[in-house]
Scaffold this motif. Structure first.
Motif, PDB file in Angstrom:
ATOM      1  N   LYS A   1       0.809  -1.318  -0.087  1.00 40.74           N
ATOM      2  CA  LYS A   1       0.062  -0.146   0.282  1.00 40.74           C
ATOM      3  C   LYS A   1       0.772   0.523   0.428  1.00 40.74           C
ATOM      4  CE  LYS A   1      -3.233   2.612   2.623  1.00 40.74           C
ATOM      5  NZ  LYS A   1      -4.184   2.347   3.797  1.00 40.74           N
TER       6      LYS A   1
ATOM      7  N   TRP B   1      -4.726   8.923  -8.495  1.00 40.10           N
ATOM      8  CA  TRP B   1      -3.087   8.528  -8.543  1.00 40.10           C
ATOM      9  C   TRP B   1      -3.741   8.255 -10.311  1.00 40.10           C
ATOM     10  CZ3 TRP B   1       0.101   6.667  -4.896  1.00 40.10           C
ATOM     11  CH2 TRP B   1       0.136   6.955  -3.818  1.00 40.10           C
TER      12      TRP B   1
ATOM     13  N   CYS C   1       0.246  10.600  -6.067  1.00 40.88           N
ATOM     14  CA  CYS C   1      -1.388  10.552  -5.507  1.00 40.88           C
ATOM     15  C   CYS C   1      -1.690  12.469  -6.048  1.00 40.88           C
ATOM     16  CB  CYS C   1      -1.329  10.691  -4.213  1.00 40.88           C
ATOM     17  SG  CYS C   1      -2.440  11.062  -2.881  1.00 40.88           S
TER      18      CYS C   1
ATOM     19  N   PRO D   1       0.909   5.205   1.116  1.00 45.27           N
ATOM     20  CA  PRO D   1      -0.367   6.055   1.560  1.00 45.27           C
ATOM     21  C   PRO D   1      -0.281   7.116   0.108  1.00 45.27           C
ATOM     22  CG  PRO D   1       1.951   6.016   3.168  1.00 45.27           C
ATOM     23  CD  PRO D   1       2.017   5.145   1.425  1.00 45.27           C
ATOM     24  N   CYS D   2      -1.270   7.765   0.869  1.00 51.72           N
ATOM     25  CA  CYS D   2      -2.024   9.399   1.091  1.00 51.72           C
ATOM     26  C   CYS D   2      -2.508  10.359   2.075  1.00 51.72           C
ATOM     27  CB  CYS D   2      -2.150   9.795  -0.523  1.00 51.72           C
ATOM     28  SG  CYS D   2      -3.355  10.930  -1.435  1.00 51.72           S
TER      29      CYS D   2
ATOM     30  N   HIS E   1      -7.053   5.898   1.535  1.00 52.04           N
ATOM     31  CA  HIS E   1      -5.965   6.856   2.370  1.00 52.04           C
ATOM     32  C   HIS E   1      -4.957   6.491   1.849  1.00 52.04           C
ATOM     33  CE1 HIS E   1      -7.900  10.103   4.639  1.00 52.04           C
ATOM     34  NE2 HIS E   1      -8.891   9.041   5.730  1.00 52.04           N
ATOM     35  N   GLY E   2      -5.067   5.826   0.468  1.00 52.57           N
ATOM     36  CA  GLY E   2      -3.516   5.320   0.165  1.00 52.57           C
ATOM     37  C   GLY E   2      -4.452   4.232  -1.247  1.00 52.57           C
TER      38      GLY E   2
END
Length: 149
Positions: A42, A57, A93, A44-45, A76-77
């Motif tokens: 994963k 993305w 992102c 993350p964002c 969130h990712g």
């Protein structure tokens, strides 16, 4: 009593208006990520904003969408299942709301442990695999093997 409600509404309005703004990165980010071939990972964002931003993305400049079956855009990712060598690259992102946008950039490195056996063969003097290893300088296993020589 009515005056109290007016003050409460005014306070709520001023508080919410002061918090509105463009998205921002909410925590520290490691921009270089690595993952072993075949694993799930994963990216993350960690962004927040008011209003909440929309997340998009990209990989190497191409939009990631629902047709990318192993890729899932999460709250969130970005989750990538069963990572393949072609998944290495630059990911961005982008979080956008009506006040602006913010980008988080990643470089994803895919580690192929199977080629570390080739590196061991070269270290033992097996020249058969040397040409194919010359092109794999981005492979950490190969770099580690080379440093041990």
């Amino acid at each position: 009593m009515d005056l109290l409600w007016v003050f409460l509404l005014l306070e709520v309005f001023l508080t919410s208006a002061a918090a509105r703004g463009p998205p921002r990165v909410s925590e520290r980010v490691a921009h270089r990520q690595s993952v072993r071939l075949g694993r799930t990972m994963k990216l993350p964002c960690p962004v927040e904003g008011d209003p909440p931003p929309l997340i998009m993305w990209t990989k190497d400049g191409r939009n990631i969408h629902s047709g990318w079956t192993r890729f899932r855009v999460l709250q969130h990712g970005l989750r990538i299942k069963e990572v393949e060598p072609e998944d290495a690259g630059t990911y961005i992102c982008k979080a956008t709301n009506g006040f602006g946008s913010v980008n988080i950039n990643y470089t994803l490195i895919v580690i192929d442990d199977s080629s570390s056996r080739d590196g061991a063969a070269e270290a033992n003097g097996d020249p058969e695999h040397a040409p194919e290893l010359a092109g794999k300088l981005g492979n950490r296993s190969y770099l580690t093997s080379s440093l041990l020589l």
